[in-house]
Design a protein around this motif. Structure first.
Motif, PDB file in Angstrom:
ATOM      1  N   GLN A 148       0.850  -1.185   0.000  1.00 52.83           N
ATOM      2  CA  GLN A 148       0.000   0.000   0.000  1.00 52.83           C
ATOM      3  C   GLN A 148       0.887   1.235   0.000  1.00 52.83           C
ATOM      4  O   GLN A 148       1.667   1.430   0.929  1.00 52.83           O
ATOM      5  CB  GLN A 148      -0.916   0.010   1.225  1.00 52.83           C
ATOM      6  CG  GLN A 148      -1.852   1.200   1.281  1.00 52.83           C
ATOM      7  CD  GLN A 148      -2.863   1.177   0.150  1.00 52.83           C
ATOM      8  OE1 GLN A 148      -3.590   0.215  -0.027  1.00 52.83           O
ATOM      9  NE2 GLN A 148      -2.912   2.246  -0.615  1.00 52.83           N
ATOM     10  N   ARG A 149       0.783   2.041  -1.023  1.00 56.08           N
ATOM     11  CA  ARG A 149       1.534   3.295  -1.103  1.00 56.08           C
ATOM     12  C   ARG A 149       0.635   4.461  -0.719  1.00 56.08           C
ATOM     13  O   ARG A 149      -0.560   4.290  -0.516  1.00 56.08           O
ATOM     14  CB  ARG A 149       2.078   3.492  -2.521  1.00 56.08           C
ATOM     15  CG  ARG A 149       3.155   2.489  -2.865  1.00 56.08           C
ATOM     16  CD  ARG A 149       3.803   2.798  -4.179  1.00 56.08           C
ATOM     17  NE  ARG A 149       4.903   1.857  -4.423  1.00 56.08           N
ATOM     18  CZ  ARG A 149       5.526   1.754  -5.561  1.00 56.08           C
ATOM     19  NH1 ARG A 149       5.207   2.530  -6.582  1.00 56.08           N
ATOM     20  NH2 ARG A 149       6.506   0.879  -5.703  1.00 56.08           N
TER      21      ARG A 149
ATOM     22  N   CYS B 241      -0.331   1.334  -6.759  1.00 50.62           N
ATOM     23  CA  CYS B 241       0.078   0.204  -5.921  1.00 50.62           C
ATOM     24  C   CYS B 241      -0.920  -0.930  -6.078  1.00 50.62           C
ATOM     25  O   CYS B 241      -2.075  -0.719  -6.430  1.00 50.62           O
ATOM     26  CB  CYS B 241       0.219   0.606  -4.458  1.00 50.62           C
ATOM     27  SG  CYS B 241      -1.319   0.992  -3.619  1.00 50.62           S
ATOM     28  N   CYS B 242      -0.435  -2.125  -5.826  1.00 54.78           N
ATOM     29  CA  CYS B 242      -1.268  -3.312  -6.003  1.00 54.78           C
ATOM     30  C   CYS B 242      -2.443  -3.357  -5.033  1.00 54.78           C
ATOM     31  O   CYS B 242      -3.544  -3.748  -5.406  1.00 54.78           O
ATOM     32  CB  CYS B 242      -0.411  -4.564  -5.871  1.00 54.78           C
ATOM     33  SG  CYS B 242       0.788  -4.744  -7.220  1.00 54.78           S
TER      34      CYS B 242
ATOM     35  N   GLY C  54       5.270  -7.793   0.483  1.00 57.59           N
ATOM     36  CA  GLY C  54       5.419  -6.351   0.400  1.00 57.59           C
ATOM     37  C   GLY C  54       5.627  -5.994  -1.058  1.00 57.59           C
ATOM     38  O   GLY C  54       5.350  -6.797  -1.958  1.00 57.59           O
ATOM     39  N   CYS C  55       6.141  -4.842  -1.322  1.00 58.67           N
ATOM     40  CA  CYS C  55       6.297  -4.381  -2.699  1.00 58.67           C
ATOM     41  C   CYS C  55       7.187  -5.327  -3.504  1.00 58.67           C
ATOM     42  O   CYS C  55       8.300  -5.650  -3.102  1.00 58.67           O
ATOM     43  CB  CYS C  55       6.894  -2.977  -2.710  1.00 58.67           C
ATOM     44  SG  CYS C  55       6.958  -2.287  -4.382  1.00 58.67           S
ATOM     45  N   LEU C  56       6.666  -5.765  -4.641  1.00 58.87           N
ATOM     46  CA  LEU C  56       7.429  -6.607  -5.564  1.00 58.87           C
ATOM     47  C   LEU C  56       7.999  -5.770  -6.703  1.00 58.87           C
ATOM     48  O   LEU C  56       8.545  -6.300  -7.653  1.00 58.87           O
ATOM     49  CB  LEU C  56       6.550  -7.746  -6.096  1.00 58.87           C
ATOM     50  CG  LEU C  56       6.109  -8.766  -5.036  1.00 58.87           C
ATOM     51  CD1 LEU C  56       5.134  -9.774  -5.643  1.00 58.87           C
ATOM     52  CD2 LEU C  56       7.293  -9.465  -4.413  1.00 58.87           C
TER      53      LEU C  56
ATOM     54  N   GLY D  20       0.523  -3.798 -12.072  1.00 63.11           N
ATOM     55  CA  GLY D  20      -0.280  -4.474 -11.065  1.00 63.11           C
ATOM     56  C   GLY D  20      -1.768  -4.366 -11.234  1.00 63.11           C
ATOM     57  O   GLY D  20      -2.246  -3.652 -12.104  1.00 63.11           O
ATOM     58  N   PRO D  21      -2.441  -5.136 -10.391  1.00 65.50           N
ATOM     59  CA  PRO D  21      -1.860  -5.912  -9.309  1.00 65.50           C
ATOM     60  C   PRO D  21      -1.095  -7.112  -9.853  1.00 65.50           C
ATOM     61  O   PRO D  21      -1.410  -7.624 -10.917  1.00 65.50           O
ATOM     62  CB  PRO D  21      -3.064  -6.347  -8.480  1.00 65.50           C
ATOM     63  CG  PRO D  21      -4.202  -6.370  -9.448  1.00 65.50           C
ATOM     64  CD  PRO D  21      -3.905  -5.291 -10.453  1.00 65.50           C
TER      65      PRO D  21
END
Length: 102
Positions: free
Chosen positions: A14-15, A21-22, A55-57, A63-64
């Motif tokens: 989550q950004r 963000c996904c 977490g962030c990939l 995305g997602p």
């Protein structure tokens, strides 16, 4: 040999508001769906399938996203139907879902 036949990671990052963000695209809901489906199908556990949050990939722009190991196949998805197709085709039948692959 790997402990799991397939290990699936859903980016649930989550950004800040307004940043791609996904998680803002439903990733946590889809990860929960996949985890529940794998349990319903009795595919959970050693030698079977593990569904995890990550977490962030670092592929939020596509995305997602989710990634399936040990094959290291990256997927994008829109809804439960896409995730179900990945479960049925890739995790059960061993066929990569080309239309969702990134």
């Amino acid at each position: 040999m790997s402990y799991f036949k397939h290990h699936v990671f859903f980016c649930c990052n989550q950004r800040a508001a307004g940043e791609a963000c996904c998680n803002a695209r439903g990733a946590t809901e889809m990860q929960t769906y996949a985890k529940d489906r794998i349990a319903q199908l009795k595919m959970k556990g050693e030698g079977k399938v593990r569904i995890n949050k990550a977490g962030c990939l670092d592929r939020c722009d596509q995305g997602p996203v989710m990634v399936v190991y040990p094959e290291a196949v990256w997927y994008t998805y829109i809804d439960k139907e896409d995730v179900e197709e990945i479960i049925q085709e890739h995790l059960i039948n061993g066929r990569v879902v080309e239309r969702l692959k990134i």
